[in-house]
Design a protein around this motif. Structure first.
Motif, short mmCIF file in Angstrom:
data_model
loop_
_atom_site.label_atom_id
_atom_site.label_comp_id
_atom_site.label_asym_id
_atom_site.label_seq_id
_atom_site.Cartn_x
_atom_site.Cartn_y
_atom_site.Cartn_z
N CYS A 99 19.31 3.77 -3.92
CA CYS A 99 18.50 2.58 -3.64
C CYS A 99 19.18 1.76 -2.55
O CYS A 99 20.35 1.40 -2.68
CB CYS A 99 18.37 1.75 -4.92
SG CYS A 99 17.62 0.13 -4.63
N GLU A 101 18.74 -1.23 -1.78
CA GLU A 101 18.94 -2.62 -2.20
C GLU A 101 20.19 -2.79 -3.05
O GLU A 101 21.04 -3.62 -2.76
CB GLU A 101 17.72 -3.10 -3.00
CG GLU A 101 16.41 -3.14 -2.22
CD GLU A 101 16.37 -4.27 -1.19
OE1 GLU A 101 17.07 -5.28 -1.38
OE2 GLU A 101 15.63 -4.10 -0.19
N CYS A 102 20.30 -1.98 -4.12
CA CYS A 102 21.40 -2.19 -5.07
C CYS A 102 22.37 -1.02 -5.17
O CYS A 102 23.39 -1.10 -5.85
CB CYS A 102 20.84 -2.52 -6.46
SG CYS A 102 20.09 -1.10 -7.28
N CYS A 234 16.92 -2.26 -10.05
CA CYS A 234 16.53 -3.57 -9.52
C CYS A 234 15.02 -3.73 -9.42
O CYS A 234 14.53 -4.82 -9.15
CB CYS A 234 17.20 -3.81 -8.16
SG CYS A 234 16.55 -2.79 -6.83
ZN LIG Z 1 17.89 -0.86 -6.73
#
Ligand SMILES: [Zn+2]
Length: 271
Positions: A99, A101-102, A234
């Motif tokens: 991911c 993002e996270c 997330c």
């Molecule tokens: Zn994530």
């Protein structure tokens, strides 16, 4: 049902082969357990109903667990020109994606369609990319060929693209006449998507239904597409590039129609 699955290819290694071992790197007794690479093949796409007359390059995965073939392939390098005879196979595989993002690593399941080589031979090495591609063009007739016998697994779907191209796709189920080392004992069937164009799409649409038996002569196509994945940690969406290996027929013979597909076989395996 008879079994037939025969693939011939002359191609170029896209990268150095990737070797997986049974033990860590510092263990001198380690042995390879799987070798794979992507092989660039060439095909003309006008002969089977497509609008375009271009030559097209595809790079399906070649994967082997056979000890003598692994030993030969692991010495190959990116850019080598090789001749290969084998079968088309499939397996359930897991792809890891991170991911953005996270950083959570997510496992995506996929049906991996690959080439299982039975005979391999290195023909040339050290060509530059341009030379290799010119050579491949001169071998287009034998660079990407498959003949496969199978059963139509689900209802063929006919659609027309915005450019007016008629396409039929369906999943083909092919019985395996061999066992792949390391694969489940019970894994005796392979599944691949077949995509036909133009006149072949028209006749496929009229003639085929779930359970029909077909003998296909065609080529492999590797198609990349984007998919939206939702991160389990997330919850944010991100794009994942996935690829699919499909068969494009240039000839389909209709062998028998209306045969129920879910019948259990009692026939003994030949090997
Ligand atoms: Zn994530």
């Amino acid at each position: 049902m008879a079994r037939f699955n025969d693939l011939l290819s002359l191609g170029i290694l896209k990268d150095d082969p990737e070797v997986r071992y049974n033990k860590p790197e510092d263990d001198p007794t380690r042995e390879p357990v799987m070798v794979n690479f992507k092989m660039i093949m060439i095909r003309g796409i006008r002969h089977f109903g497509a609008v375009s007359e271009r030559m097209k390059l595809d790079a399906p995965i070649v994967l082997t667990t056979n000890p003598s073939i692994m030993n030969e392939i692991r010495e190959w390098k990116k850019g080598d020109v090789v001749l290969l005879k084998g079968t088309l196979a499939s397996m359930d595989a897991v792809r890891r994606t991170k991911c953005p993002e996270c950083g959570e690593v997510e496992k995506l399941s996929e049906s991996l369609v690959y080439i299982n080589p039975i005979f391999v031979m290195k023909m040339y090495q050290g060509m530059d990319a341009k030379e290799a591609q010119e050579f491949l063009k001169s071998c287009a007739e034998i660079s990407n060929r498959i003949t496969i016998l199978g059963t139509v697994f689900d209802k063929p779907n006919l659609y027309t693209t915005r450019a007016g191209q008629r396409i039929v796709n369906y999943k083909l189920e092919a019985e395996r006449k061999y066992r792949i080392k390391g694969d489940y004992e019970t894994h005796r069937k392979d599944y691949v998507i077949v995509k036909s164009y133009g006149k072949i799409a028209d006749s496929d649409s009229a003639a085929l239904k779930e359970g029909s038996e077909v003998l296909i002569e065609g080529m492999l196509q590797v198609r990349q597409y984007q998919e939206t994945a939702v991160c389990p940690k997330c919850g944010k969406e991100h794009t994942v590039i996935r690829s699919k290996t499909e068969i494009i027929p240039y000839s389909t013979e209709y062998l028998q129609i209306d045969r129920p597909i879910k019948t259990e076989k009692t026939e003994a395996a030949p090997c």
